[in-house]
Design a protein around this motif. Structure first.
Motif, PDB file in Angstrom:
ATOM      1  N   GLU A  33      38.747  25.201 -13.109  1.00  0.00           N
ATOM      2  CA  GLU A  33      39.371  25.843 -12.210  1.00  0.00           C
ATOM      3  C   GLU A  33      40.535  25.119 -11.772  1.00  0.00           C
ATOM      4  OE1 GLU A  33      38.802  28.531  -9.088  1.00  0.00           O
ATOM      5  OE2 GLU A  33      39.001  27.055  -8.109  1.00  0.00           O
ATOM      6  N   VAL A  35      44.604  25.179  -9.940  1.00  0.00           N
ATOM      7  CA  VAL A  35      45.062  26.095  -9.200  1.00  0.00           C
ATOM      8  C   VAL A  35      46.234  25.079  -9.041  1.00  0.00           C
ATOM      9  CG1 VAL A  35      44.811  25.963  -6.535  1.00  0.00           C
ATOM     10  CG2 VAL A  35      42.993  26.363  -7.573  1.00  0.00           C
ATOM     11  N   ARG A  38      52.296  26.894  -7.480  1.00  0.00           N
ATOM     12  CA  ARG A  38      52.848  28.102  -7.261  1.00  0.00           C
ATOM     13  C   ARG A  38      51.421  29.226  -7.099  1.00  0.00           C
ATOM     14  NH1 ARG A  38      54.661  28.784 -13.819  1.00  0.00           N
ATOM     15  NH2 ARG A  38      51.845  29.559 -14.726  1.00  0.00           N
ATOM     16  N   ALA A  39      50.076  28.575  -6.902  1.00  0.00           N
ATOM     17  CA  ALA A  39      49.067  29.785  -7.178  1.00  0.00           C
ATOM     18  C   ALA A  39      49.065  30.516  -5.385  1.00  0.00           C
ATOM     19  CB  ALA A  39      47.576  28.734  -6.868  1.00  0.00           C
ATOM     20  N   VAL A  40      49.744  29.360  -4.579  1.00  0.00           N
ATOM     21  CA  VAL A  40      49.767  30.464  -3.134  1.00  0.00           C
ATOM     22  C   VAL A  40      51.218  31.295  -3.806  1.00  0.00           C
ATOM     23  CG1 VAL A  40      51.124  29.600  -0.412  1.00  0.00           C
ATOM     24  CG2 VAL A  40      50.003  28.046  -2.031  1.00  0.00           C
ATOM     25  N   MET A  41      51.977  31.308  -4.233  1.00  0.00           N
ATOM     26  CA  MET A  41      52.868  32.110  -3.940  1.00  0.00           C
ATOM     27  C   MET A  41      52.529  33.278  -5.156  1.00  0.00           C
ATOM     28  SD  MET A  41      56.689  29.989  -4.709  1.00  0.00           S
ATOM     29  CE  MET A  41      56.322  29.304  -6.007  1.00  0.00           C
ATOM     30  N   GLU A  42      51.954  33.278  -6.502  1.00  0.00           N
ATOM     31  CA  GLU A  42      51.437  34.291  -7.459  1.00  0.00           C
ATOM     32  C   GLU A  42      50.341  34.357  -7.374  1.00  0.00           C
ATOM     33  OE1 GLU A  42      52.877  32.096 -10.762  1.00  0.00           O
ATOM     34  OE2 GLU A  42      54.977  32.177 -10.317  1.00  0.00           O
ATOM     35  N   ASP A  43      49.521  33.805  -6.525  1.00  0.00           N
ATOM     36  CA  ASP A  43      48.258  34.271  -6.580  1.00  0.00           C
ATOM     37  C   ASP A  43      46.978  33.629  -7.552  1.00  0.00           C
ATOM     38  OD1 ASP A  43      45.974  34.557  -5.378  1.00  0.00           O
ATOM     39  OD2 ASP A  43      45.620  37.003  -5.753  1.00  0.00           O
ATOM     40  N   THR A  44      48.126  32.841  -8.413  1.00  0.00           N
ATOM     41  CA  THR A  44      47.768  32.602 -10.026  1.00  0.00           C
ATOM     42  C   THR A  44      46.272  30.735 -10.163  1.00  0.00           C
ATOM     43  OG1 THR A  44      49.603  33.733 -11.074  1.00  0.00           O
ATOM     44  CG2 THR A  44      47.950  32.152 -12.279  1.00  0.00           C
ATOM     45  N   VAL A  45      45.353  31.803 -10.059  1.00  0.00           N
ATOM     46  CA  VAL A  45      44.469  30.890 -10.725  1.00  0.00           C
ATOM     47  C   VAL A  45      44.046  30.519 -12.230  1.00  0.00           C
ATOM     48  CG1 VAL A  45      42.128  29.634  -9.806  1.00  0.00           C
ATOM     49  CG2 VAL A  45      43.572  30.689  -7.997  1.00  0.00           C
TER      50      VAL A  45
END
Length: 89
Positions: A33, A35, A38-45
């Motif tokens: 995984e 993370v 930018r995962a917080v802004m784009e919800d991309t994991v």
């Protein structure tokens, strides 16, 4: 935290900086995984067998160059956390 895990994390940083998704994926497990910041802004994991290729492709689309300089590794229980500087010159 095992020294073996720290060494592997260092290698992953090297592969990331070299853009070598193939080497990174070859040394990861199916439950990998990623993370990113930018995962917080784009919800991309990024998860699973194609995680590194997808992560690096997305980075290539957004940045001409992206490097991570790891300064410290911390034991996060089931995870190893790399702390450092991310640069996009």
């Amino acid at each position: 935290m095992s020294e073996e895990n720290v060494e592997l994390a260092r290698r992953f940083v090297e592969w990331f900086n070299a853009g070598d998704a193939e080497a990174a994926q070859a040394h990861s497990t199916d439950d990998v995984e990623i993370v990113p910041l930018r995962a917080v802004m784009e919800d991309t994991v990024y998860r699973g067998t194609g995680a590194f290729a997808a992560f690096m492709t997305d980075n290539d689309e957004s940045w001409a160059e992206l490097r991570f300089e790891a300064e410290e590794f911390r034991d996060g229980g089931e995870r190893l956390v790399a702390i450092g500087q991310l640069a996009a010159p």
